[in-house]
Design an enzyme around this catalytic site. Sequence first.
Site, short mmCIF file in Angstrom:
data_model
loop_
_atom_site.label_atom_id
_atom_site.label_comp_id
_atom_site.label_asym_id
_atom_site.label_seq_id
_atom_site.Cartn_x
_atom_site.Cartn_y
_atom_site.Cartn_z
N ILE A 30 4.39 -4.44 14.37
CA ILE A 30 3.51 -5.86 14.93
C ILE A 30 3.90 -6.27 16.34
O ILE A 30 3.10 -6.65 16.99
CB ILE A 30 4.01 -6.83 13.72
CG1 ILE A 30 3.48 -6.34 12.34
CG2 ILE A 30 3.33 -7.99 14.09
CD1 ILE A 30 2.13 -6.10 12.25
N LYS A 239 -2.43 -15.89 5.03
CA LYS A 239 -2.29 -14.25 5.19
C LYS A 239 -2.05 -13.55 3.83
O LYS A 239 -2.72 -12.72 3.78
CB LYS A 239 -0.90 -14.14 5.98
CG LYS A 239 -0.38 -12.70 5.98
CD LYS A 239 -1.40 -11.92 6.91
CE LYS A 239 -1.05 -10.35 6.57
NZ LYS A 239 -1.80 -9.78 7.69
N GLY A 291 -1.98 2.22 0.15
CA GLY A 291 -0.72 2.44 0.68
C GLY A 291 -0.53 1.56 1.78
O GLY A 291 -1.05 0.55 1.99
N CYS A 294 1.50 -3.28 3.78
CA CYS A 294 0.91 -4.90 3.76
C CYS A 294 0.33 -5.02 2.32
O CYS A 294 0.84 -5.66 1.60
CB CYS A 294 -0.10 -4.81 4.94
SG CYS A 294 0.38 -4.45 6.51
N1 SAJ Z 1 -8.34 1.36 0.91
C1 SAJ Z 1 -8.76 1.85 -0.29
N2 SAJ Z 1 -10.28 1.26 -0.34
C2 SAJ Z 1 -10.62 0.46 0.58
C3 SAJ Z 1 -9.84 -0.06 1.77
C4 SAJ Z 1 -8.57 0.72 1.49
O1 SAJ Z 1 -8.41 2.46 -1.07
O2 SAJ Z 1 -11.79 0.05 0.56
C5 SAJ Z 1 -6.65 1.82 0.88
C6 SAJ Z 1 -6.48 2.58 2.11
O3 SAJ Z 1 -6.63 4.03 1.97
C7 SAJ Z 1 -4.96 2.40 2.38
C8 SAJ Z 1 -4.73 0.99 1.67
O4 SAJ Z 1 -6.08 0.78 0.89
O5 SAJ Z 1 -4.18 3.29 1.69
C9 SAJ Z 1 -4.68 -0.17 2.69
O6 SAJ Z 1 -5.41 0.17 3.84
P1 SAJ Z 1 -6.12 -0.98 4.67
O7 SAJ Z 1 -7.22 -0.58 5.47
O8 SAJ Z 1 -6.60 -2.07 3.60
O9 SAJ Z 1 -5.12 -1.77 5.21
P2 SAJ Z 1 -3.83 -1.76 6.18
O10 SAJ Z 1 -2.47 -1.97 5.39
O11 SAJ Z 1 -3.83 -0.65 7.26
O12 SAJ Z 1 -4.12 -3.06 6.87
C10 SAJ Z 1 -4.09 -4.17 6.13
C11 SAJ Z 1 -5.26 -5.06 6.89
N3 SAJ Z 1 -5.64 -6.22 5.93
C12 SAJ Z 1 -6.86 -6.39 5.57
O13 SAJ Z 1 -7.81 -5.84 5.99
C13 SAJ Z 1 -7.20 -7.65 4.70
C14 SAJ Z 1 -5.02 -5.57 8.20
O14 SAJ Z 1 -6.06 -6.37 8.61
C15 SAJ Z 1 -3.81 -6.25 8.13
O15 SAJ Z 1 -3.63 -7.02 9.17
C16 SAJ Z 1 -2.70 -5.48 7.46
O16 SAJ Z 1 -3.00 -4.98 6.37
C17 SAJ Z 1 -1.52 -6.37 7.52
O17 SAJ Z 1 -0.49 -6.00 8.69
O18 SAJ Z 1 -1.22 -7.06 6.35
#
Ligand code: SAJ
Length: 463
Positions: A30, A239, A291, A294
């Site tokens: 970050i 958040k 995973g 966040c």
């Molecule tokens: N995932 C699923 N199905 C989905 C979307 C994601 O199984 O439809 C899984 C992904 O494979 C991964 C996990 O969820 O393992 C998280 O992936 P992600 O793309 O949701 O999230 P991060 O951790 O890369 O980023 C999130 C994002 N939050 C949101 O979209 C609400 C990002 O915008 C935030 O800034 C970040 O968390 C954070 O720093 O909080």
Amino acid sequence: MTIYSQTQEVAIERISKKDVHICVIGVGTIGLPLATFLAKNGFSVKGLDINEQKVNEINSGSIIYEYQNDLKTLVNEKKIVATTNIKDALEKAEIIFVCVPTPLNESNEMDIFNLTEVAKRIKDYLKKGMLLIFESSVAIGTTTKIASYIENLTNLKFGVDLGLAYCPERYNPTPMKKTQHDKQFNSMARGVTFSLEKISRIVGGIDKKSTELTKAIYSQFIVSDVIAVSSIETAEATKLIENIFRDVNIALVNEFAKIFPKFNLDVFEIINSAKTKPFAFMPHYPGAGVGGECIPVDTWYLISQAEKLGIKSELMKIARQINDSMPDYMVQMLESELTKTNKKINLSKIAILGLCYKKNIPDIRLSPALKIISILKEKKANVVVCDPVFNNTESPVTLVSLNDVFKGTDAILLVTDHDVFSALNFSDIKKQVRTPLIIDGRNFFSRSQLEELGFIYCAIGKP
Ligand code: SAJ
């Protein structure tokens, strides 16, 4: 006079002239992109971190992250200087950003350790007129809790001597691409839809001045909106609900993924057809698990706080359980398929494609793949793992190349849908495997193509 001690007008004018020294504490996932954009937009930035190796990699411009293309110039121009030395980092600083990790502790509550450590480390260098801005995702009330902790350590008062605000990071991990010839990662940040400067931000301050000064500093590099909310706690809660909304919706589709195949229906086709509705449906997709540091974390912040208030948070808790159940669910799919070919999992060789928590992101924190690997190892399976996107030297498990991962295997589990796996040559792979069985944990491969080649194809969410 230091920024917060000046009138709001004078302070904001100095900010717009970039005539303010800044320190970013915690220049990791970050903090480093934040420091980069502040420096790119004319501010002198000191990056304070406890990790000496990271500090050296930043100062040599060799660190790998999505905005690395800008770093070398900024470092050469001394616009960004990373250091482990607190005095050096804070002596000229007037605005301090705090971007340290806030993981869960063993009882699934937010671990405040890194924040209290920051407080202890900076207390002797804080002076009247400084503005502190926290970005790390936190449980509600944490920012003011740390603030009063600092007040006790310093006899300085927030809202009087010091400014205080919370502007939650909305970090959007950006894919990295490993180029063949230099085995180096090359950033793909340019042209990314939601790169840091294009993501609107919200700000909550201890008082109007803190809020306005914080809005002013973000508006120097955020080209989208910077919105003030009524309190620090409102910003903290905002958040949390952003990530909890995602976690709960992913859990819902993961539950659908366990139901619809029983009706001989493909959940992805259903979600994509529902997605055609022009309003009130946001598509999320089931898979091998959730995973990253966040989504699987922030939900627990609110669960544990609610329970402390005597409120049983059923939905969020079940959502966590469902998403955490997906790695085991995938292994169960594997076991039932192996049984159909009279194979025992403890006598089988299993190829895992993908160690990272999501596609094209070199990050394995809380990755579902780690859970799948440990379940398989508990079942005494022989596991081989391949992830061309992740750096072997940092991997907790041995990573093998795409040339070797399929040899003599009884099943291939696709856990992370990296683009690099879309170029796999399955007619060649068919000659290498012992049993042509694929379990697709991310709706990534084509059933018809694989079945045509004689593979048994199973996928989460498909009949
Ligand atoms: N995932 C699923 N199905 C989905 C979307 C994601 O199984 O439809 C899984 C992904 O494979 C991964 C996990 O969820 O393992 C998280 O992936 P992600 O793309 O949701 O999230 P991060 O951790 O890369 O980023 C999130 C994002 N939050 C949101 O979209 C609400 C990002 O915008 C935030 O800034 C970040 O968390 C954070 O720093 O909080």
